[in-house]
Write a protein that holds these residues in place. Structure first.
Motif, PDB file in Angstrom:
ATOM      1  N   GLY A 118       0.802  -1.215   0.000  1.00 12.95           N
ATOM      2  CA  GLY A 118       0.000   0.000   0.000  1.00 12.95           C
ATOM      3  C   GLY A 118       0.834   1.264   0.000  1.00 12.95           C
ATOM      4  N   SER A 119       0.138   2.395   0.150  1.00 11.95           N
ATOM      5  CA  SER A 119       0.787   3.704   0.091  1.00 11.95           C
ATOM      6  C   SER A 119       0.344   4.581   1.256  1.00 11.95           C
ATOM      7  CB  SER A 119       0.434   4.419  -1.221  1.00 11.95           C
ATOM      8  OG  SER A 119       0.877   3.699  -2.346  1.00 11.95           O
ATOM      9  N   LEU A 120       1.238   5.465   1.645  1.00 16.99           N
ATOM     10  CA  LEU A 120       0.936   6.508   2.616  1.00 16.99           C
ATOM     11  C   LEU A 120       1.654   7.781   2.181  1.00 16.99           C
ATOM     12  CD1 LEU A 120       1.280   4.881   6.181  1.00 16.99           C
ATOM     13  CD2 LEU A 120      -0.805   5.791   5.157  1.00 16.99           C
ATOM     14  N   ARG A 121       1.088   8.896   2.585  1.00 15.93           N
ATOM     15  CA  ARG A 121       1.745  10.179   2.306  1.00 15.93           C
ATOM     16  C   ARG A 121       1.927  10.916   3.623  1.00 15.93           C
ATOM     17  NH1 ARG A 121       2.439  13.022  -2.432  1.00 15.93           N
ATOM     18  NH2 ARG A 121       2.839  15.275  -2.254  1.00 15.93           N
ATOM     19  N   LEU A 122       3.168  11.162   3.985  1.00 17.15           N
ATOM     20  CA  LEU A 122       3.483  11.932   5.184  1.00 17.15           C
ATOM     21  C   LEU A 122       3.665  13.391   4.810  1.00 17.15           C
ATOM     22  CD1 LEU A 122       6.129   9.611   6.907  1.00 17.15           C
ATOM     23  CD2 LEU A 122       3.629   9.526   7.029  1.00 17.15           C
ATOM     24  N   SER A 123       3.282  14.251   5.722  1.00 17.59           N
ATOM     25  CA  SER A 123       3.456  15.676   5.511  1.00 17.59           C
ATOM     26  C   SER A 123       4.100  16.293   6.743  1.00 17.59           C
ATOM     27  CB  SER A 123       2.117  16.347   5.230  1.00 17.59           C
ATOM     28  OG  SER A 123       2.300  17.702   4.889  1.00 17.59           O
ATOM     29  N   CYS A 124       4.887  17.310   6.519  1.00 14.70           N
ATOM     30  CA  CYS A 124       5.552  18.027   7.609  1.00 14.70           C
ATOM     31  C   CYS A 124       5.327  19.518   7.400  1.00 14.70           C
ATOM     32  CB  CYS A 124       7.041  17.711   7.629  1.00 14.70           C
ATOM     33  SG  CYS A 124       8.013  18.675   8.805  1.00 14.70           S
ATOM     34  N   THR A 141       5.825  23.412   3.597  1.00 10.63           N
ATOM     35  CA  THR A 141       5.594  21.990   3.845  1.00 10.63           C
ATOM     36  C   THR A 141       6.550  21.122   3.026  1.00 10.63           C
ATOM     37  OG1 THR A 141       3.919  21.866   2.114  1.00 10.63           O
ATOM     38  CG2 THR A 141       3.142  22.307   4.356  1.00 10.63           C
ATOM     39  N   VAL A 142       6.797  19.944   3.562  1.00  7.42           N
ATOM     40  CA  VAL A 142       7.546  18.920   2.848  1.00  7.42           C
ATOM     41  C   VAL A 142       6.797  17.602   3.006  1.00  7.42           C
ATOM     42  CG1 VAL A 142       9.048  18.456   4.837  1.00  7.42           C
ATOM     43  CG2 VAL A 142       9.788  17.806   2.538  1.00  7.42           C
ATOM     44  N   ASP A 143       6.653  16.869   1.923  1.00  5.82           N
ATOM     45  CA  ASP A 143       5.902  15.626   1.914  1.00  5.82           C
ATOM     46  C   ASP A 143       6.801  14.446   1.578  1.00  5.82           C
ATOM     47  OD1 ASP A 143       2.843  16.970   0.424  1.00  5.82           O
ATOM     48  OD2 ASP A 143       3.662  17.094   2.453  1.00  5.82           O
ATOM     49  N   LEU A 144       6.357  13.287   2.011  1.00  9.93           N
ATOM     50  CA  LEU A 144       7.028  12.046   1.652  1.00  9.93           C
ATOM     51  C   LEU A 144       5.955  11.077   1.167  1.00  9.93           C
ATOM     52  CD1 LEU A 144       9.798  10.569   1.630  1.00  9.93           C
ATOM     53  CD2 LEU A 144       9.115   9.541   3.817  1.00  9.93           C
ATOM     54  N   GLN A 145       5.920  10.846  -0.125  1.00 13.71           N
ATOM     55  CA  GLN A 145       5.000   9.877  -0.709  1.00 13.71           C
ATOM     56  C   GLN A 145       5.664   8.511  -0.666  1.00 13.71           C
ATOM     57  OE1 GLN A 145       1.800  10.227  -1.903  1.00 13.71           O
ATOM     58  NE2 GLN A 145       1.849   7.999  -2.108  1.00 13.71           N
ATOM     59  N   MET A 146       4.996   7.565  -0.006  1.00 16.34           N
ATOM     60  CA  MET A 146       5.567   6.237   0.174  1.00 16.34           C
ATOM     61  C   MET A 146       4.683   5.218  -0.521  1.00 16.34           C
ATOM     62  SD  MET A 146       6.700   6.510   4.186  1.00 16.34           S
ATOM     63  CE  MET A 146       5.020   6.506   4.771  1.00 16.34           C
ATOM     64  N   ASN A 147       5.216   4.568  -1.536  1.00 25.15           N
ATOM     65  CA  ASN A 147       4.501   3.556  -2.300  1.00 25.15           C
ATOM     66  C   ASN A 147       5.146   2.184  -2.106  1.00 25.15           C
ATOM     67  OD1 ASN A 147       2.846   5.614  -3.381  1.00 25.15           O
ATOM     68  ND2 ASN A 147       4.259   5.937  -5.082  1.00 25.15           N
ATOM     69  N   SER A 148       4.424   1.161  -2.463  1.00 26.14           N
ATOM     70  CA  SER A 148       4.926  -0.218  -2.376  1.00 26.14           C
ATOM     71  C   SER A 148       5.534  -0.486  -1.004  1.00 26.14           C
ATOM     72  CB  SER A 148       5.953  -0.464  -3.476  1.00 26.14           C
ATOM     73  OG  SER A 148       5.398  -0.245  -4.754  1.00 26.14           O
ATOM     74  N   LEU A 149       4.803  -0.132   0.019  1.00 28.56           N
ATOM     75  CA  LEU A 149       5.332  -0.250   1.378  1.00 28.56           C
ATOM     76  C   LEU A 149       5.562  -1.700   1.767  1.00 28.56           C
ATOM     77  CD1 LEU A 149       3.263   2.580   2.988  1.00 28.56           C
ATOM     78  CD2 LEU A 149       5.749   2.395   3.113  1.00 28.56           C
ATOM     79  N   CYS A 155      10.482  14.238  10.604  1.00 29.44           N
ATOM     80  CA  CYS A 155      10.852  15.335   9.732  1.00 29.44           C
ATOM     81  C   CYS A 155      11.991  16.100  10.394  1.00 29.44           C
ATOM     82  CB  CYS A 155       9.633  16.240   9.532  1.00 29.44           C
ATOM     83  SG  CYS A 155       9.903  17.712   8.548  1.00 29.44           S
ATOM     84  N   ALA A 156      12.931  16.567   9.603  1.00 28.77           N
ATOM     85  CA  ALA A 156      14.079  17.290  10.164  1.00 28.77           C
ATOM     86  C   ALA A 156      14.504  18.402   9.215  1.00 28.77           C
ATOM     87  CB  ALA A 156      15.239  16.336  10.410  1.00 28.77           C
ATOM     88  N   THR A 157      15.194  19.396   9.776  1.00 25.87           N
ATOM     89  CA  THR A 157      15.630  20.510   8.949  1.00 25.87           C
ATOM     90  C   THR A 157      16.926  21.122   9.470  1.00 25.87           C
ATOM     91  OG1 THR A 157      14.925  22.582   7.891  1.00 25.87           O
ATOM     92  CG2 THR A 157      14.339  22.283  10.206  1.00 25.87           C
ATOM     93  N   LYS A 158      17.618  21.795   8.575  1.00 24.38           N
ATOM     94  CA  LYS A 158      18.788  22.594   8.919  1.00 24.38           C
ATOM     95  C   LYS A 158      18.972  23.623   7.824  1.00 24.38           C
ATOM     96  CE  LYS A 158      22.011  19.228   6.909  1.00 24.38           C
ATOM     97  NZ  LYS A 158      23.218  18.394   7.188  1.00 24.38           N
ATOM     98  N   TRP A 159      19.690  24.699   8.166  1.00 26.67           N
ATOM     99  CA  TRP A 159      19.906  25.734   7.179  1.00 26.67           C
ATOM    100  C   TRP A 159      20.721  25.160   6.031  1.00 26.67           C
ATOM    101  CZ3 TRP A 159      23.468  28.363   4.387  1.00 26.67           C
ATOM    102  CH2 TRP A 159      23.037  29.558   3.804  1.00 26.67           C
ATOM    103  N   GLY A 160      20.348  25.574   4.793  1.00 26.88           N
ATOM    104  CA  GLY A 160      21.083  24.985   3.680  1.00 26.88           C
ATOM    105  C   GLY A 160      20.860  25.622   2.338  1.00 26.88           C
ATOM    106  N   ARG A 161      20.988  26.955   2.253  1.00 30.13           N
ATOM    107  CA  ARG A 161      20.803  27.608   0.957  1.00 30.13           C
ATOM    108  C   ARG A 161      22.151  27.745   0.266  1.00 30.13           C
ATOM    109  NH1 ARG A 161      16.294  30.676  -0.994  1.00 30.13           N
ATOM    110  NH2 ARG A 161      16.833  31.797  -2.883  1.00 30.13           N
ATOM    111  N   SER A 162      22.634  26.593  -0.213  1.00 28.86           N
ATOM    112  CA  SER A 162      23.884  26.587  -0.961  1.00 28.86           C
ATOM    113  C   SER A 162      23.942  25.285  -1.746  1.00 28.86           C
ATOM    114  CB  SER A 162      25.078  26.698  -0.007  1.00 28.86           C
ATOM    115  OG  SER A 162      26.286  26.809  -0.727  1.00 28.86           O
ATOM    116  N   ASN A 163      25.034  25.076  -2.426  1.00 30.31           N
ATOM    117  CA  ASN A 163      25.233  23.823  -3.167  1.00 30.31           C
ATOM    118  C   ASN A 163      26.069  22.876  -2.319  1.00 30.31           C
ATOM    119  OD1 ASN A 163      23.883  24.687  -5.546  1.00 30.31           O
ATOM    120  ND2 ASN A 163      25.686  25.882  -6.092  1.00 30.31           N
ATOM    121  N   TYR A 164      25.528  21.686  -2.069  1.00 30.69           N
ATOM    122  CA  TYR A 164      26.196  20.738  -1.194  1.00 30.69           C
ATOM    123  C   TYR A 164      26.297  19.383  -1.860  1.00 30.69           C
ATOM    124  CZ  TYR A 164      24.728  24.156   2.342  1.00 30.69           C
ATOM    125  OH  TYR A 164      24.508  25.301   3.065  1.00 30.69           O
ATOM    126  N   GLY A 165      27.195  18.562  -1.330  1.00 28.36           N
ATOM    127  CA  GLY A 165      27.266  17.179  -1.741  1.00 28.36           C
ATOM    128  C   GLY A 165      26.283  16.335  -0.951  1.00 28.36           C
TER     129      GLY A 165
END
Length: 126
Positions: free
Chosen positions: A15-21, A77-85, A95-105
């Motif tokens: 099945g599928s679920l969609r998480l939202s943050c 918002t940020v979502d995570l669509q999860m299929n074929s669970l 859900c997690a976050t950090k500052w990151g307005r740049s180009n990163y590896g």
């Protein structure tokens, strides 16, 4: 910074679920967003992450081609669509976050994050 996850629940395998943050943060578009999960008896693991613009996404090998991360900078918002669970996807998802307005590896996106939500339970039955 405040992060609130929603959308978890119980689903059958395949099945599928969609998480939202929802993020309460100034300049949401300056932040890298990520999803992690923690299953009983296991360490917390990286699931997916997305760059500030949404143009770059990263996935754990275990979820690649099944999960899709996306963000809406207008709605903070940020979502995570999860299929074929699978039963092995059962975990508390964070859900997690950090500052990151740049180009990163890749290591920026799979490494440590600064702010975390309270988590939402995802249970996949076989």
């Amino acid at each position: 910074v405040r992060l609130v996850e929603s959308g978890g629940g119980l689903v059958q395998a395949g099945g599928s679920l969609r998480l939202s943050c929802a993020a309460s943060v100034r300049a949401f578009s300056d932040f890298t967003m990520g999803w992690f999960r923690h299953a009983p008896g296991k360490e917390r693991e990286f699931v997916a992450a997305i760059s500030w613009s949404g143009s770059n996404t990263y996935y754990a090998d275990s979820v690649k081609d099944r999960f899709t991360i996306s963000r809406d900078n207008a709605k903070n918002t940020v979502d995570l669509q999860m299929n074929s669970l699978k039963p092995e996807d059962t975990a508390v998802y964070y859900c997690a976050t950090k500052w990151g307005r740049s180009n990163y590896g890749r290591s920026h996106y799979t490494g440590s994050f600064d702010y975390w939500g309270q988590g939402t339970q995802v249970t996949v039955s076989s």
